[in-house]
Each structure stands twice: as structure tokens, then as C-alpha cells.
Design an enzyme around this catalytic site. Structure first.
Site, PDB file in Angstrom:
ATOM      1  N   LYS A   1      86.980  -5.695  36.537  1.00 57.26           N
ATOM      2  CA  LYS A   1      86.937  -4.984  37.813  1.00 57.26           C
ATOM      3  C   LYS A   1      85.673  -4.134  37.981  1.00 57.26           C
ATOM      4  O   LYS A   1      85.392  -3.679  39.094  1.00 57.26           O
ATOM      5  CB  LYS A   1      88.175  -4.098  37.960  1.00 57.26           C
ATOM      6  CG  LYS A   1      89.494  -4.872  37.968  1.00 57.26           C
ATOM      7  CD  LYS A   1      89.597  -5.842  39.121  1.00 57.26           C
ATOM      8  CE  LYS A   1      91.002  -6.449  39.195  1.00 57.26           C
ATOM      9  NZ  LYS A   1      91.157  -7.380  40.331  1.00 57.26           N
TER      10      LYS A   1
ATOM     11  N   SER B   1      97.207  -9.430  30.552  1.00 57.15           N
ATOM     12  CA  SER B   1      96.862 -10.460  31.538  1.00 57.15           C
ATOM     13  C   SER B   1      95.976 -11.529  30.924  1.00 57.15           C
ATOM     14  O   SER B   1      95.980 -12.685  31.356  1.00 57.15           O
ATOM     15  CB  SER B   1      96.175  -9.850  32.756  1.00 57.15           C
ATOM     16  OG  SER B   1      94.916  -9.314  32.411  1.00 57.15           O
TER      17      SER B   1
END
Length: 316
Positions: free
Chosen positions: A44, A262
Site C-alpha cells: 500500500k 493475506s
């Protein structure tokens, strides 16, 4: 070695690690892109920098601006780092049941945390941020789920990096969260290597897998629609909560890669792809490191207990 003028210049150009020992097919290589090597610790970082850079360029962000954003952690942390450097006040709407390390790092970078109900998950944080931005139109709402700077960051950086490092790529696998990584990398690969298969990893409808969402659960990120997600994807692989934990543990035990949950989910999806093809080279995204999840017991608790916790703690 080069000297950099800002920590943001270190975002991107992350390495790729061969974890083919985890492939169920000896004729299929599995390679992971180590996004935890970004300075704020996750994939991110790329979109946070891109969204802020573009907002500064078009005048949306001005000196002293107040920024609001929903996040379950990684985007918020990356934005907090950059906002702190550039003098913006950042308010992050955060589900109350995220791991404690997420809150702590947001606080280290000076972000103000606004809690949303944990039972509502990331979708609840989005709704709360949208409501607050309407109540305070003077605040800047960059909205990662609908901001095209999100997939554009991956189109301009992550995609080219992958193709340069792995010219023989046959499949790209990534989790379906905001969908920015899949849309940006997938679009770039489709333009330059149309034969590459683009595959999403998602949980079954109604089940929680760290960092992922199922589009049938009622929220489709606007960037997924804007970038033609349904046409771009060649397929999906379903990964359940237990599988994501099992493959996260295998990633650290067998490859020495200490990654977030994840990443285990994405690896599980890559393994499912590998089991169905004869030969190929799969690249998947290792979204972040595992240190922000230590308090959850995901790596050390009994697997049944860790799976049960996944129902109440938002890890991503």
C-alpha cells in the site's frame, strides 16, 4: 550505494523470491514479490504515494490540509508516514477489532484514529469515512477504493517491475481487496503480454479471509468497475480462512518468508493454479510482513484457535 533525499523514494523496486518448493507441481515455478520491503511495510506504500502526489499536483491537497481515509491498516500506515512528512493531518477510520500493532504504528506516525464497529468490518469503515467527509467537505477524502491513482500506481510501477524481472511469467495471482493491484498489474500485463492469465483470490461469500473480499458480499470497489475488472480477470480461486493460515505458516517454515496472512491466501491461490496447469511461472504478491500480526497468534497458536480468532480480528 545511492543516497536518497526522502524515504518515499524507496517505495517500489521490491525483490522477487522463488518459493517453488511450495509448488504442488514440479514443472510450475511460484515466485513472490516482496512488498513488505517497502518503507512503511506493505504494497500500500505505492498507492498512498500515488494518491497523495496526484492530489498535490491537481490542487486537491494544500498546505495544512486534513485528510480522511478508511483503512484496516496498511494504506492508513503508508498514508500516515507520508502525511507526517508533508505536513498534513490524517484521520483514519479504523475497525475497532484490528490487530494492536496496526493502531500502534498509526499512532507512531501521528494519525488520529476514528474507530468504527468491528462487526461491520472494512465496509463499515468505508461508510463511516464517507459520512464524515460529507459532514466535513473541507476535509480531503482520497478514497482508495474509488481513486484511480490506486490501480495507476500498480500500472506504472508494480506491473513493469514484474515483467522486467520475470519475462517468462504465465500467471499473475493476487488477492481481491480494493482490487487496485489486480487491476493495475493485470492491465499492464494484458497490454504487453496478452497470454498471461490474471487470477484473483477471494474468500467464499460470507467468510472472512485477511485482506480479501468477495464481490458477492455486496460491495464492489469502484476502481474494479472503472478498470473493467470482470473483463480483465481470467478467473478466481477461492481460499478459506484456514487455508490462508496454513499457507502463511508454510511460507515462513519452508521458505523463511515471514509474511502477513493475506500473503498466505495469495500463495494458496497460486498453489491451486499450479495444480491445474502443466507448466508455467506464477507470480503472486506478498503484500506485507508478518510482524504486524504477532499479537493475533496466527503463527503460533493451535490452528483451530487461530482460525476461530480470524472470525473476530481483522488482520489486514
Amino acid at each position: 550505494m545511492a543516497v536518497y533525499s526522502s524515504i518515499t523514494e524507496l517505495i517500489g523496486n521490491t525483490p522477487i523470491i522463488d518459493v517453488s518448493q511450495l509448488s504442488p507441481n514440479p514443472d510450475v515455478r511460484i515466485l513472490g514479490k516482496l512488498e513488505g520491503n517497502n518503507p512503511a511495510g506493505s504494497v500500500k506504500d505505492r498507492i498512498a504515494r500515488q494518491m497523495i502526489d496526484e492530489a498535490e499536483a491537481d490542487g486537491t491537497l494544500k498546505p495544512g490540509s486534513i485528510v480522511i481515509e478508511p483503512s484496516s491498516g496498511n494504506t492508513g500506515i503508508a498514508m500516515a508516514m507520508i502525511c507526517r512528512l508533508r505536513g498534513y493531518t490524517l484521520k483514519i477510520v479504523l475497525p475497532e477489532n484490528v490487530s494492536i500493532e496496526r493502531r500502534q504504528l498509526l499512532e507512531v506516525f501521528g494519525a488520529e484514529i476514528i474507530l468504527s464497529p468491528g462487526a461491520e468490518g472494512s465496509n463499515g469503515a468505508v461508510r463511516r469515512a464517507q459520512a464524515l467527509s460529507e459532514e466535513h467537505p473541507e476535509w480531503v477524502f482520497l478514497y482508495q477504493y474509488g481513486n484511480e491513482a490506486n490501480p495507476r500506481a500498480h500500472y506504472e510501477t508494480t506491473g513493469p517491475e514484474i515483467l522486467a524481472d520475470v519475462p517468462d511469467i504465465t500467471h499473475f495471482v493476487a488477492g481481491l481487496g480494493t482490487s487496485g493491484t489486480l487491476m493495475g498489474v493485470g492491465t499492464y500485463l494484458r497490454e504487453h503480454r496478452p497470454e498471461v492469465q490474471i487470477l484473483a483470490v477471494e474468500p467464499p461469500a460470507g467468510e472472512l479471509v485477511e485482506g480479501l473480499r468477495n464481490l458477492d458480499d455486496g460491495y464492489i470497489p469502484p476502481v474494479f468497475e472503472k478498470w473493467g475488472g470482470l473483463e480483465l480477470l481470467d478467473g478466481k480461486r477461492i481460499v478459506r480462512p484456514r487455508e490462508s493460515l496454513e499457507w502463511t505458516r508454510r511460507l515462513v517454515a519452508e521458505a523463511g518468508v515471514f509474511a502477513g496472512i493475506s500473503s498466505g491466501a495469495a500463495l494458496a491461490g497460486a498453489a491451486k493454479v499450479a495444480a491445474r496447469i502443466e507448466t508455467g511461472t506464477i507470480v503472486f504478491i506478498i503484500c506485507d510482513g508478518g510482524w504486524k500480526y504477532l499479537s493475533t497468534g496466527a503463527y503460533t497458536d493451535d490452528l483451530d484457535a487461530a482460525e476461530a480468532k480470524a472470525e473476530s480480528i481483522i488482520y489486514f
